[in-house]
Design a protein around this motif. Structure first.
Motif, PDB file in Angstrom:
ATOM      1  N   GLY A  98      64.909  43.354  32.783  1.00 41.28           N
ATOM      2  CA  GLY A  98      64.721  45.518  33.763  1.00 41.28           C
ATOM      3  C   GLY A  98      63.184  45.775  33.307  1.00 41.28           C
ATOM      4  O   GLY A  98      62.769  46.618  33.453  1.00 41.28           O
ATOM      5  N   LYS A  99      62.416  44.393  33.066  1.00 39.24           N
ATOM      6  CA  LYS A  99      61.144  45.056  33.426  1.00 39.24           C
ATOM      7  C   LYS A  99      60.240  44.864  34.369  1.00 39.24           C
ATOM      8  O   LYS A  99      60.695  44.517  35.534  1.00 39.24           O
ATOM      9  CB  LYS A  99      60.251  43.822  32.183  1.00 39.24           C
ATOM     10  N   VAL A 100      58.825  46.075  34.200  1.00 40.78           N
ATOM     11  CA  VAL A 100      58.453  46.395  35.701  1.00 40.78           C
ATOM     12  C   VAL A 100      57.340  44.919  36.316  1.00 40.78           C
ATOM     13  O   VAL A 100      56.901  44.047  35.195  1.00 40.78           O
ATOM     14  CB  VAL A 100      57.490  46.740  35.418  1.00 40.78           C
ATOM     15  N   VAL A 101      57.472  44.618  37.552  1.00 40.47           N
ATOM     16  CA  VAL A 101      56.657  43.450  38.305  1.00 40.47           C
ATOM     17  C   VAL A 101      55.769  44.550  39.055  1.00 40.47           C
ATOM     18  O   VAL A 101      56.167  45.028  40.011  1.00 40.47           O
ATOM     19  CB  VAL A 101      57.804  42.285  38.640  1.00 40.47           C
ATOM     20  N   VAL A 102      54.539  43.641  38.903  1.00 37.68           N
ATOM     21  CA  VAL A 102      53.391  44.503  40.117  1.00 37.68           C
ATOM     22  C   VAL A 102      53.228  43.773  40.845  1.00 37.68           C
ATOM     23  O   VAL A 102      53.376  41.996  40.702  1.00 37.68           O
ATOM     24  CB  VAL A 102      52.776  45.005  39.278  1.00 37.68           C
ATOM     25  N   PRO A 103      52.080  43.688  41.739  1.00 36.97           N
ATOM     26  CA  PRO A 103      51.451  42.072  42.905  1.00 36.97           C
ATOM     27  C   PRO A 103      50.529  41.922  41.832  1.00 36.97           C
ATOM     28  O   PRO A 103      50.035  42.485  40.579  1.00 36.97           O
ATOM     29  CB  PRO A 103      50.912  43.427  43.920  1.00 36.97           C
ATOM     30  N   GLY A 104      50.024  40.689  41.774  1.00 36.30           N
ATOM     31  CA  GLY A 104      48.961  40.196  41.004  1.00 36.30           C
ATOM     32  C   GLY A 104      46.971  40.717  41.070  1.00 36.30           C
ATOM     33  O   GLY A 104      47.556  41.238  42.642  1.00 36.30           O
ATOM     34  N   PHE A 105      47.252  41.039  40.205  1.00 34.85           N
ATOM     35  CA  PHE A 105      45.566  42.029  40.817  1.00 34.85           C
ATOM     36  C   PHE A 105      44.655  41.709  41.517  1.00 34.85           C
ATOM     37  O   PHE A 105      44.367  40.301  40.785  1.00 34.85           O
ATOM     38  CB  PHE A 105      45.201  42.692  39.354  1.00 34.85           C
ATOM     39  N   ILE A 106      43.493  42.042  42.105  1.00 37.07           N
ATOM     40  CA  ILE A 106      42.523  41.774  42.895  1.00 37.07           C
ATOM     41  C   ILE A 106      41.588  42.388  41.338  1.00 37.07           C
ATOM     42  O   ILE A 106      41.093  43.340  41.932  1.00 37.07           O
ATOM     43  CB  ILE A 106      42.648  41.746  44.211  1.00 37.07           C
ATOM     44  N   ASP A 107      40.514  41.582  41.651  1.00 41.03           N
ATOM     45  CA  ASP A 107      39.324  42.169  40.877  1.00 41.03           C
ATOM     46  C   ASP A 107      37.590  41.565  42.055  1.00 41.03           C
ATOM     47  O   ASP A 107      37.687  41.007  42.922  1.00 41.03           O
ATOM     48  CB  ASP A 107      38.954  41.435  39.908  1.00 41.03           C
ATOM     49  N   SER A 108      37.774  43.175  43.010  1.00 44.87           N
ATOM     50  CA  SER A 108      36.731  42.851  43.911  1.00 44.87           C
ATOM     51  C   SER A 108      35.011  42.749  43.680  1.00 44.87           C
ATOM     52  O   SER A 108      34.653  42.968  44.843  1.00 44.87           O
ATOM     53  CB  SER A 108      37.344  44.293  44.983  1.00 44.87           C
ATOM     54  N   HIS A 109      34.919  42.879  42.533  1.00 43.45           N
ATOM     55  CA  HIS A 109      33.479  42.358  42.437  1.00 43.45           C
ATOM     56  C   HIS A 109      33.440  41.781  41.718  1.00 43.45           C
ATOM     57  O   HIS A 109      32.918  42.715  40.240  1.00 43.45           O
ATOM     58  CB  HIS A 109      32.613  43.471  42.134  1.00 43.45           C
ATOM     59  N   VAL A 110      32.790  40.160  41.005  1.00 39.12           N
ATOM     60  CA  VAL A 110      32.456  39.502  40.143  1.00 39.12           C
ATOM     61  C   VAL A 110      31.386  38.425  39.922  1.00 39.12           C
ATOM     62  O   VAL A 110      31.386  38.336  41.219  1.00 39.12           O
ATOM     63  CB  VAL A 110      33.904  38.631  39.516  1.00 39.12           C
ATOM     64  N   HIS A 111      31.475  38.109  39.371  1.00 42.77           N
ATOM     65  CA  HIS A 111      29.794  37.314  38.136  1.00 42.77           C
ATOM     66  C   HIS A 111      31.160  36.464  37.744  1.00 42.77           C
ATOM     67  O   HIS A 111      30.254  35.965  36.888  1.00 42.77           O
ATOM     68  CB  HIS A 111      29.229  37.684  38.520  1.00 42.77           C
ATOM     69  N   PHE A 112      31.777  35.456  38.383  1.00 43.39           N
ATOM     70  CA  PHE A 112      32.546  34.682  37.825  1.00 43.39           C
ATOM     71  C   PHE A 112      31.998  33.742  37.158  1.00 43.39           C
ATOM     72  O   PHE A 112      32.389  33.210  35.342  1.00 43.39           O
ATOM     73  CB  PHE A 112      33.513  33.838  38.833  1.00 43.39           C
ATOM     74  N   ILE A 113      31.220  33.135  37.174  1.00 48.77           N
ATOM     75  CA  ILE A 113      30.405  31.649  36.644  1.00 48.77           C
ATOM     76  C   ILE A 113      29.175  32.185  35.555  1.00 48.77           C
ATOM     77  O   ILE A 113      29.423  31.797  34.325  1.00 48.77           O
ATOM     78  CB  ILE A 113      30.108  30.516  37.471  1.00 48.77           C
ATOM     79  N   PRO A 114      28.673  33.406  36.068  1.00 46.50           N
ATOM     80  CA  PRO A 114      27.771  33.923  35.017  1.00 46.50           C
ATOM     81  C   PRO A 114      28.795  34.456  33.626  1.00 46.50           C
ATOM     82  O   PRO A 114      28.334  34.459  32.661  1.00 46.50           O
ATOM     83  CB  PRO A 114      27.096  34.737  35.846  1.00 46.50           C
ATOM     84  N   GLY A 115      29.783  35.223  34.235  1.00 55.69           N
ATOM     85  CA  GLY A 115      30.493  35.691  33.009  1.00 55.69           C
ATOM     86  C   GLY A 115      31.426  34.580  32.382  1.00 55.69           C
ATOM     87  O   GLY A 115      31.780  34.572  31.100  1.00 55.69           O
ATOM     88  N   GLY A 116      31.749  33.751  33.071  1.00 51.55           N
ATOM     89  CA  GLY A 116      32.340  32.107  32.092  1.00 51.55           C
ATOM     90  C   GLY A 116      31.279  31.170  31.183  1.00 51.55           C
ATOM     91  O   GLY A 116      31.668  31.152  30.355  1.00 51.55           O
ATOM     92  N   LEU A 117      29.892  31.863  31.657  1.00 54.20           N
ATOM     93  CA  LEU A 117      28.502  31.118  31.003  1.00 54.20           C
ATOM     94  C   LEU A 117      28.673  31.779  29.962  1.00 54.20           C
ATOM     95  O   LEU A 117      28.274  31.527  28.143  1.00 54.20           O
ATOM     96  CB  LEU A 117      27.398  30.968  31.613  1.00 54.20           C
TER      97      LEU A 117
END
Length: 535
Positions: A98-117
């Motif tokens: 009975g739980k709710v499902v939604v499409p996977g979210f999309i983050d439209s503006h990241v600086h991914f590797i700098p964030g991971g660092l």
């Protein structure tokens, strides 16, 4: 997201509400029991997801209770009596209870590797007192060798009253280590006196074009460098190893998945003052490595510095935009101005606390126009950072000029942030078909959706400018289907439709009405290509 703003600058409504029609009032519609959409009936599904409230985001069938997945893609969506026909002995069945499902979210503006660092450095995000700021730097010094750089960031001076930090805050505790601590927006950083001396910044140093060396009333550097002035110090910081960057990708990916994010638009290690080659190094050393070695965990759409448009055009001509189900080549990105927090966003009127400061135009308009024109002629999508009202007007004017010259097509020009708009400017986005890519700072879509709906700052009882609130449906679609459209990925992701990749999120709630009213849910599980990726 860093992940912090580095990851989400970061983060990322990518509200294309001015550019693309959003589908309203999904939660008011009911599933017709016999309704099903499918690609074919002669398949044995790998996974059947059933007994849930599945919001598809597809206006041909907005809600379903079941869906079938084969080879990482959705093959059928509808009611269980129809979808179960694709189940066989080898099919796994996921009962949502009975739980709710939604499409996977999309983050439209990241600086991914700098964030991971940044996740492995001095964490200053959320710090609300000077003493805590200093304490965290002091703790980092204890664990560092003499002479090594102390790196970190994520600080926001607004949280402790607005006063900007100074080198003097940390000089006494960092006598033997150069320090560089970036602000949460990536447009300003604090260096200690050891670092200033190392790179030769003195009271005689002049501001570079597009940047500012902050100084006291007596002319001494405070330690703060804004936008292009950061290039005076960044080359002195030791290069990050390939292994560290690969670890940063995995670290950032795990965080994103825990927040329900399955696709990100990554603008790379590209900030004013940084080398334009860093994004290309990460593409070769990190993303291609992770894709070929099957270590990618989420999808990335990569944007590269505008100055390198010809290299991207050549690459796309050879490979196309889709390198794999994980890595997409998006377009190019440039900066029109700085940021509000560093008083470098470009405005028509001066800053109240700096009557002679209108902000910074980071790139010369003629150069920006020339490279945008060349990129568009090569078929590249262009995204330009603009925060101040004057910067947004300049970019909109420039995009209009480009279209007059090169012709109108499905360009989907983007303005990243579109933060402060003059009266009447919002309508220009719709008139010109420009994507307004708007963010909040953390990589946290559920929080961002709630913020867009409520606009109630922490500690406040009432909304700030309530007329700018948007509906739950618009906010949800902004993080899914509209975000996919904003980067030309709507044929693969953004909705739970037959033929699309099976990226979806299971929420903790059983009630769609409660979720739509308060966004009162947490991420229970994240699935990528039909496989559980979190937890």
């Amino acid at each position: 997201m860093n992940i912090y703003v580095a990851i989400s600058a970061t983060i990322a409504l990518a509200l294309s509400i001015f550019s693309f029609p959003l589908l309203n009032n999904f939660y008011l519609l009911k599933l017709t029991p016999a309704t099903t959409t499918t690609t074919t009936t002669n398949l044995e599904a790998d996974l059947v997801v059933t007994n849930g409230v599945i919001f598809t985001g597809d206006d041909s069938l907005l809600f379903a209770d079941s869906m079938a997945i084969k080879n990482g893609r959705i093959v059928s969506v509808g009611n269980y009596s129809a979808v179960q026909q694709l189940a066989a002995d080898g099919t796994n069945v996921l009962n949502l209870q009975g739980k709710v499902v939604v499409p996977g979210f999309i983050d439209s503006h990241v600086h991914f590797i700098p964030g991971g660092l940044q996740m492995a450095r001095v964490k200053l995000r959320g710090v609300s007192h000077k003493d805590e700021f200093v304490r965290r730097v002091k703790e980092a010094v204890k664990n560092s060798k003499k002479g090594s750089w102390i790196l970190g960031g994520g600080w926001n001076n607004d949280l402790w009253g607005g006063d900007l930090p100074m080198a003097s805050w940390i000089d006494d505790i960092t006598p033997h280590n150069p320090v560089w601590l970036s602000r949460m927006d990536g447009h300003m950083g604090l260096a200690n006196s050891v670092a200033l001396q190392l790179v030769g910044i003195t009271n005689l140093s002049e501001d570079p074009n597009g940047g500012t060396i902050m100084k006291t009333s007596s002319g001494e550097p405070t330690g703060l460098l804004i936008d292009a002035a950061m290039k005076l110090i960044l080359p002195w910081i030791p290069e990050v190893s390939v292994d560290e960057r690969r670890e940063a990708l995995l670290r950032a990916s795990n965080l994103a998945l825990s927040r329900g994010v399955t696709t990100v638009v990554d603008f790379g290690r590209y900030y004013p003052g940084e080398s334009v080659q860093l994004s290309w190094e990460d593409f070769a050393d990190v993303y291609q490595w992770a894709s070929y070695s099957e270590k990618m965990k989420i999808r990335v759409c990569l944007f590269f510095p505008l100055e390198t448009w010809s290299s991207l055009a050549d690459l796309i001509n050879k490979t196309g935009h889709v390198l794999s189900d994980w890595v997409y080549l998006g377009g190019v990105k440039a900066f029109a101005d700085g940021s509000l927090g560093s008083n470098s966003a470009l405005f028509h009127e001066p800053y109240a606390d700096e009557p002679h400061n209108y902000g910074l135009q980071v790139m010369e308009l003629e150069s920006l126009l020339s490279m945008t024109m060349a990129s568009d002629k090569s078929g590249l999508q262009v995204a330009i950072h603009a925060i101040g009202d004057r910067a947004n007007d300049l970019v909109l004017d420039m995009y209009k000029s480009v279209v007059v010259t090169t012709g109108k097509r499905d360009q989907r020009f983007r303005i990243e942030h579109a933060q402060h708009l003059a009266s009447g400017t919002a309508a220009r986005f719709g008139d010109q078909g420009i994507v307004a890519s708007m963010q909040v700072a953390d990589i946290n879509p559920l929080f961002a959706i709630r913020t867009a709906m409520k606009r109630i700052p922490p500690g406040w009882d009432n909304a700030w400018i309530p007329s700018e609130r948007i509906s739950f449906t618009d906010a949800l679609i902004a993080h899914t289907l509209s975000a996919a459209r904003a980067c030309f990925l709507e044929n693969d992701v953004g909705s739970l439709s037959p033929g699309k990749i099976a990226d979806f999120v299971i929420l903790s709630t059983f009630s769609w009405e409660d979720f739509a009213a308060e966004v009162s849910a947490s991420i229970e599980a994240t699935y990528v290509s039909g496989v559980q990726a979190y937890p």
